[in-house]
Design a protein around this motif. Structure first.
Motif, PDB file in Angstrom:
ATOM      1  N   ALA A  67     -36.437   8.212  13.850  1.00  0.00           N
ATOM      2  CA  ALA A  67     -36.265   9.134  12.726  1.00  0.00           C
ATOM      3  C   ALA A  67     -37.522   9.967  12.446  1.00  0.00           C
ATOM      4  N   GLU A  68     -38.689   9.302  12.376  1.00  0.00           N
ATOM      5  CA  GLU A  68     -39.947  10.006  12.075  1.00  0.00           C
ATOM      6  C   GLU A  68     -40.213  11.114  13.084  1.00  0.00           C
ATOM      7  N   LEU A  93     -37.865  14.065  12.797  1.00  0.00           N
ATOM      8  CA  LEU A  93     -38.196  14.919  11.655  1.00  0.00           C
ATOM      9  C   LEU A  93     -39.388  15.822  11.987  1.00  0.00           C
ATOM     10  N   VAL A 130     -38.105  10.822   5.658  1.00  0.00           N
ATOM     11  CA  VAL A 130     -37.466   9.652   6.263  1.00  0.00           C
ATOM     12  C   VAL A 130     -37.510   8.536   5.230  1.00  0.00           C
ATOM     13  N   VAL A 163     -32.670  10.228   7.540  1.00  0.00           N
ATOM     14  CA  VAL A 163     -33.417  11.470   7.352  1.00  0.00           C
ATOM     15  C   VAL A 163     -32.667  12.246   6.272  1.00  0.00           C
TER      16      VAL A 163
END
Length: 196
Positions: free
Chosen positions: A158-159, A162, A178, A193
């Protein structure tokens, strides 16, 4: 744990899990190895985002597949109006059957189609295991109403995903974050997200 999360809606939740464990597997929507993990990995993972959704919101679940996260959200939150968007006929038929069986048809509709062909907007657009964030933004952002949000349930990437879309977000004057949310203190966290 499931009882605590779903409360009065537990029976309906259990009925949905039973459908996924039988017909969901038969129709190829759920892998046979997932049956023992339907509650923890799929249903509780899906409803973890409910705490981010305002009361009475309209929700669009893009690429709904077997109905995740849309159906568990609708079961847990009777205040939500949910649209399940699914391009594949077989999956859309499955979703229609499930919505009818669970008695959700008053608040949950199934639309067969692709995100890029939709013209309505929703307060919340959700997706789970659909595509990488750059693609999701292209498909989903036009469907988010003003002051609405996109909630993309993601894995541990996710990080990074993003970070990859920061340029797009800046251009469109949007913010992304996140979040780690859980349906219950004993449940595994869900990475989401959130784009607003």
């Amino acid at each position: 744990m499931e009882h605590e999360v779903f409360g009065d809606s537990y029976e309906q939740g259990r009925q949905y899990v039973d459908i996924l464990a039988s017909r969901g597997v038969d129709w190829g929507l759920i892998g046979p190895r997932e049956v023992d993990r339907l509650w923890s990995r799929h249903v509780l993972n899906s409803v973890a985002i409910e705490q981010l959704i305002n009361h009475g919101s309209s929700v669009l679940d893009v690429g709904s597949g077997a109905g995740l996260p849309g159906i568990p959200l609708a079961i847990l939150r009777p205040d939500l109006t949910v649209t399940l968007l699914e391009p594949l006929l077989r999956r859309a038929n499955f979703l229609t059957e499930v919505v009818d069986e669970l008695g959700l048809a008053e608040r949950v509709s199934v639309v067969r189609g692709r995100a890029e062909d939709q013209d309505q907007t929703y307060q919340v657009v959700t997706c789970r295991a659909v595509a990488a964030l750059p693609k999701l933004l292209t498909w989903c952002l036009p469907l988010v109403a003003p002051h609405g949000q996109l909630l993309a349930i993601k894995g541990e990437s996710a990080e990074q995903e993003l970070i990859d879309v920061q340029g797009t977000l800046r251009k469109r004057r949007l913010t992304g974050q996140v979040l780690s949310v859980a349906a219950h203190t004993d449940a595994e966290p869900t990475w989401v997200v959130r784009i607003r």
